[in-house]
Design a protein around this motif. Sequence first.
Motif, short mmCIF file in Angstrom:
data_model
loop_
_atom_site.label_atom_id
_atom_site.label_comp_id
_atom_site.label_asym_id
_atom_site.label_seq_id
_atom_site.Cartn_x
_atom_site.Cartn_y
_atom_site.Cartn_z
N GLU A 52 -32.19 109.46 63.80
CA GLU A 52 -32.61 110.73 64.38
C GLU A 52 -33.42 111.55 63.39
O GLU A 52 -34.45 112.13 63.73
CB GLU A 52 -31.36 111.51 64.81
N TYR A 53 -32.98 111.60 62.15
CA TYR A 53 -33.66 112.39 61.13
C TYR A 53 -34.98 111.76 60.68
O TYR A 53 -35.84 112.45 60.13
CB TYR A 53 -32.74 112.57 59.91
N ASP A 86 -41.08 112.05 50.95
CA ASP A 86 -41.71 113.00 51.88
C ASP A 86 -41.32 112.65 53.31
O ASP A 86 -41.82 111.69 53.88
CB ASP A 86 -43.23 112.95 51.73
N MET A 87 -40.44 113.44 53.89
CA MET A 87 -39.98 113.17 55.26
C MET A 87 -41.05 113.46 56.31
O MET A 87 -40.89 113.12 57.47
CB MET A 87 -38.72 113.98 55.56
N ALA A 88 -42.16 114.09 55.90
CA ALA A 88 -43.25 114.35 56.84
C ALA A 88 -44.40 113.36 56.69
O ALA A 88 -45.43 113.49 57.34
CB ALA A 88 -43.77 115.78 56.63
N SER A 89 -44.22 112.37 55.84
CA SER A 89 -45.29 111.40 55.60
C SER A 89 -45.66 110.68 56.90
O SER A 89 -44.78 110.30 57.67
CB SER A 89 -44.86 110.38 54.55
N PRO A 90 -46.96 110.47 57.14
CA PRO A 90 -47.36 109.69 58.32
C PRO A 90 -46.92 108.22 58.22
O PRO A 90 -46.84 107.52 59.22
CB PRO A 90 -48.89 109.82 58.33
N ASN A 91 -46.63 107.77 57.01
CA ASN A 91 -46.13 106.42 56.78
C ASN A 91 -44.60 106.48 56.76
O ASN A 91 -44.01 107.02 55.81
CB ASN A 91 -46.66 105.85 55.47
N ILE A 92 -43.96 105.94 57.80
CA ILE A 92 -42.50 106.04 57.92
C ILE A 92 -41.79 105.42 56.72
O ILE A 92 -40.69 105.85 56.35
CB ILE A 92 -42.04 105.41 59.24
N ASP A 139 -38.28 109.11 52.66
CA ASP A 139 -37.02 108.99 51.91
C ASP A 139 -36.30 107.66 52.20
O ASP A 139 -35.19 107.63 52.73
CB ASP A 139 -36.09 110.15 52.24
N PRO A 140 -36.95 106.54 51.85
CA PRO A 140 -36.36 105.23 52.17
C PRO A 140 -35.06 104.98 51.41
O PRO A 140 -34.85 105.48 50.30
CB PRO A 140 -37.44 104.25 51.73
N ILE A 141 -34.17 104.22 52.02
CA ILE A 141 -32.94 103.79 51.36
C ILE A 141 -33.30 102.80 50.26
O ILE A 141 -34.06 101.85 50.49
CB ILE A 141 -31.97 103.14 52.36
N ILE A 142 -32.74 102.99 49.07
CA ILE A 142 -33.00 102.03 48.00
C ILE A 142 -31.72 101.33 47.53
O ILE A 142 -31.79 100.29 46.87
CB ILE A 142 -33.71 102.70 46.80
N PRO A 190 -42.89 114.07 62.67
CA PRO A 190 -42.36 113.92 61.30
C PRO A 190 -40.85 113.90 61.31
O PRO A 190 -40.19 114.34 62.25
CB PRO A 190 -42.90 115.17 60.59
N GLY A 191 -40.28 113.37 60.24
CA GLY A 191 -38.84 113.39 60.09
C GLY A 191 -38.38 114.75 59.57
O GLY A 191 -39.21 115.65 59.32
N LYS A 192 -37.09 114.89 59.41
CA LYS A 192 -36.56 116.14 58.84
C LYS A 192 -35.62 115.80 57.70
O LYS A 192 -35.01 114.72 57.67
CB LYS A 192 -35.87 116.97 59.91
N ASN A 193 -35.52 116.73 56.79
CA ASN A 193 -34.75 116.47 55.58
C ASN A 193 -33.26 116.28 55.88
O ASN A 193 -32.68 116.96 56.73
CB ASN A 193 -34.89 117.63 54.60
N SER A 194 -32.66 115.37 55.17
CA SER A 194 -31.21 115.18 55.25
C SER A 194 -30.50 116.41 54.69
O SER A 194 -30.98 117.03 53.72
CB SER A 194 -30.81 113.95 54.43
#
Length: 557
Positions: A132-133, A178-184, A188-191, A140-144
Amino acid sequence: MSDTSKPGNFITQIIDKDNESGKHGGKVLTRFPPEPNGYLHIGHAKSICLNFGLAQRYQGQCNLRFDDTNPEKESVEYIESIKRDVEWLGFQWKEDIKFASDYFEQLFNFAVQLIQEGKAYVCQLNAEQMREYRGTLKEPGKNSPYRDRSVEENMALFMDMKAGKYKDGEAVLRAKIDMASPNINMRDPIIYRVRHVHHHQTGDAWCVYPMYDFTHCLSDAIEGITHSVCTLEFQDHRPLYDWTLETLGTAHPQQIEFARLNLNYTVTSKRKLKQLVDDKHVGSWDDPRMPTISGLRRRGYTAASIRNFCDRIGVTKSDSVVDMGMLEHAIREDLDANANRAMVVLNPIKVTLTNYPEGKEEIFTVNNHPKNEEAGTREVPFSKHLFVDAADFAEVPPRKWKRMTLDGAVRLRGGYVITCSEVVKNDNGDVVELLCTYDENTLGVNPEGYKPKGVIHWVSAEHAVDAQVNLYDRLFDNEAPDANYEDKTFLDFINSDSLTVIQGAKAEPSLLNSAKGQGFQFEREGYFCRDLKEEGMVFNRTVTLRDSWAKIEAKGK
């Protein structure tokens, strides 16, 4: 200095420019980085040939590295199969095999560095909330809500993750980008994630495992890879590759993407290949109908034919679909030039030479290959009773028939001209025996007046060896079984005729001396090889003599 014996491609052009500028000091170090979660397939063969081929071209090195960050789906069986496939294709890694798990301590320290620099945080959103986030391609996504935790809190939580204080899925470490990045991929990818799973290399030392995108780029950097060659689906991941290395200040290999191999009449998804095995649609990962390298090897494909195929399809930046006929042409070409010939009767019918002395035997010396004297010769026994293929006889022959018929002459391959004089049938009217005469003056010659209609293969009944012959064909009868259909899946297109088992075929006795995996052209029948796994005389059809599918496809258009 590059090897110009083979044509270049856009990747070699990049490397040539790097070498001219002195980048990497003229060094070329590539890697082939499979995940050990299944057997390699024909698509991987293209990547193997490319990565190891680049190293050979530039007198460099290619590492074999297993990206083993997902122990739930990995196994030593897959590791061993991958090693066999790479070596069988003709390539060899120079140093010891590498594993991403070799770098787990370093990778963990890199993750700590990101936390300390305020570039990573522990997030406790569940999977549904995470989706969802994350947002969509249009939104765009939203910050956790956990994104602004302090460095100290994130460090403590990450150490708790490492210590096993969280269950699977309860906490992850995310890069703060960047949670608003056009590149999903940059949202904030899981690492790192928690997995309480035994690892095939590290045992129970770890219960947190790095994600593929985090692991891959850093493994490249640790090994000093110069050119990180991968397929086009990783193009959108390149910004994350670059961000990770730039942020951490490591060595920075260059990621270069090329088009993967898409082959019609085939699926190459490991998940779907595993489903074919698990659901018993095929016998195993190395079933000769599978597009796995081990399946192709067992079917009779040669390493040279696969390398030649990969050379011919080339390396491009554009996705396309390669016709299966190109792969089949590569193996026909190889086996036509290199496979010894043999005679095997698949559907035997008895022939008795009424004027040949009972008990007499002859030995004919026959060339193993019609165009290659170095292939030598073999001895083929001949006697009064023979087997020929039922398909080579017709009481009422069709137009342009060039095989056996009543009162018609035909030559036996490497032997005499014979003429059928009588047909013996059973009570059902089936032909069970052909009574023929032979002409002793026709061995190797055509006396004046003889006009045999054709040449057929045969075996001596007294000397014949029983064999099982597996007639393999394409596994799918739809050229795009993996497409998105509304009401069908790839399983709906499995070819019901992909395997026909013939018991009781009659083979010439020389085949008793054949080795497992040895390929032959069975005269007039196709190309076959002795099965690598089965004991006894079991042969698999590699490919037909001609492309029968081309006619089928032409009719459908």
